[in-house]
Design an enzyme around this catalytic site. Structure first.
Site, mmCIF file in Angstrom:
data_model
loop_
_atom_site.group_PDB
_atom_site.id
_atom_site.type_symbol
_atom_site.label_atom_id
_atom_site.label_comp_id
_atom_site.label_asym_id
_atom_site.label_seq_id
_atom_site.Cartn_x
_atom_site.Cartn_y
_atom_site.Cartn_z
ATOM 1 N N HIS A 68 0.445 -1.667 2.338
ATOM 2 C CA HIS A 68 1.180 -1.596 3.609
ATOM 3 C C HIS A 68 0.341 -1.010 4.740
ATOM 4 O O HIS A 68 0.885 -0.507 5.723
ATOM 5 C CB HIS A 68 2.461 -0.774 3.432
ATOM 6 C CG HIS A 68 3.462 -1.424 2.533
ATOM 7 N ND1 HIS A 68 3.936 -2.699 2.751
ATOM 8 C CD2 HIS A 68 4.059 -0.998 1.387
ATOM 9 C CE1 HIS A 68 4.790 -3.016 1.795
ATOM 10 N NE2 HIS A 68 4.869 -2.007 0.938
ATOM 11 N N HIS A 177 4.611 4.531 -7.641
ATOM 12 C CA HIS A 177 5.554 5.614 -7.308
ATOM 13 C C HIS A 177 6.126 6.313 -8.539
ATOM 14 O O HIS A 177 7.074 7.083 -8.432
ATOM 15 C CB HIS A 177 6.701 5.117 -6.406
ATOM 16 C CG HIS A 177 6.243 4.668 -5.045
ATOM 17 N ND1 HIS A 177 7.121 4.399 -4.021
ATOM 18 C CD2 HIS A 177 5.007 4.455 -4.550
ATOM 19 C CE1 HIS A 177 6.433 4.022 -2.943
ATOM 20 N NE2 HIS A 177 5.153 4.046 -3.248
HETATM 21 FE FE FE2 Z 1 1.787 0.354 -2.179
#
Ligand code: FE2
Length: 257
Positions: A68, A177
């Protein structure tokens, strides 16, 4: 030398949690150098100038990115800041740098950011060969080399770490994550962990609103992702590095609720 790597800051909640905890971690653990992945800090997609300035004010040493990177146009205002790096295996004509060399205490620390190619939906060069080329170029001018490998597939991350074992000080993964419990020192001395986790909303699907995420999986219909509300946790990892040989002697996972 102790290097703290903080997992993907997700949204304002993630940034605030990091702001709240950083000073205490730094003092308690005697951190010398801090790397933060901030590619999701702008509500999941990219980084804003405001968030970037907040991290600079906190004296974070290096900010890494990922898939991103270009999520917010703000980044083009500060892409050349030497504290910010984006994946080194992006196309050669992309703005910004894929690695930087920092001075800390009496050591020269290179931080390289790489992005994976398995299920990442990003057109990029081969991370193994790009890393190899950079290492060849800088190896005589640095003491420590740290890699943030922003990738989805565990196999790709593990393979890259073994490929670079003994050539770099440490490889840590970001992007999923979810913190993994596989920290280890490889045979030739490279410290490794598949993913250091995220710093973002606790009650969420990897930082995103649960209901929206469940609806996507349940119906297979497009549903806009949104950041989850509520309190955040902080994930990261501390690499302790021997001052003489610049080798990792200990890896400690950080998980603060
Ligand atoms: Fe990522």
């Amino acid at each position: 030398m102790k290097i703290l790597a903080v997992g993907d800051l997700v949204g304002t909640a993630g940034l605030k949690k990091f702001e709240k905890e950083y000073k205490e971690i730094k003092e308690k653990e005697n951190i010398d150098f801090c790397i933060v992945n901030a590619e999701n800090v702008a509500e999941g997609m990219g980084i804003t100038e405001k968030a970037f300035q907040t991290l600079l004010k906190m004296k974070v040493d290096c900010i890494t990115m990922g898939n991103h990177t270009w999520g917010k146009k703000d980044i083009f205002n500060f892409i050349d800041n030497p504290k910010l790096i984006r994946p080194a295996n992006y196309s050669k004509n992309n703005p910004g740098k894929g690695y930087q060399i920092f001075h800390c205490k009496d050591k020269r620390i290179a931080v390289i950011n790489l992005i994976g190619r398995v299920t990442m939906n990003v057109l990029s060069e081969n991370p193994c060969t790009v890393a190899e080329d950079i290492i060849e170029k800088i190896k005589n001018n640095v003491d420590i080399i740290i890699i943030d490998f922003h990738a989805e597939a565990t196999a790709e991350k593990i393979a890259l770490a073994y490929f670079l074992d003994g050539k770099v000080t440490a490889v840590f993964g970001t992007h999923t994550h979810v913190q993994t419990a596989d920290e280890k020192i490889l045979k030739n001395g490279t410290g490794y962990i598949t993913d250091i986790g995220m710093t973002g909303p606790k009650d969420s699907v990897i930082g995103m609103n649960k209901e929206a995420s469940i609806k996507r999986f349940l119906t297979s219909l497009p549903e806009r992702y949104k950041i989850a509300d509520g309190e955040a946790f902080l994930n990261g990892c501390i690499f302790e590095i021997n001052d003489e040989k610049c080798r990792v002697t200990d890896i400690k996972r950080i998980n603060i609720n």
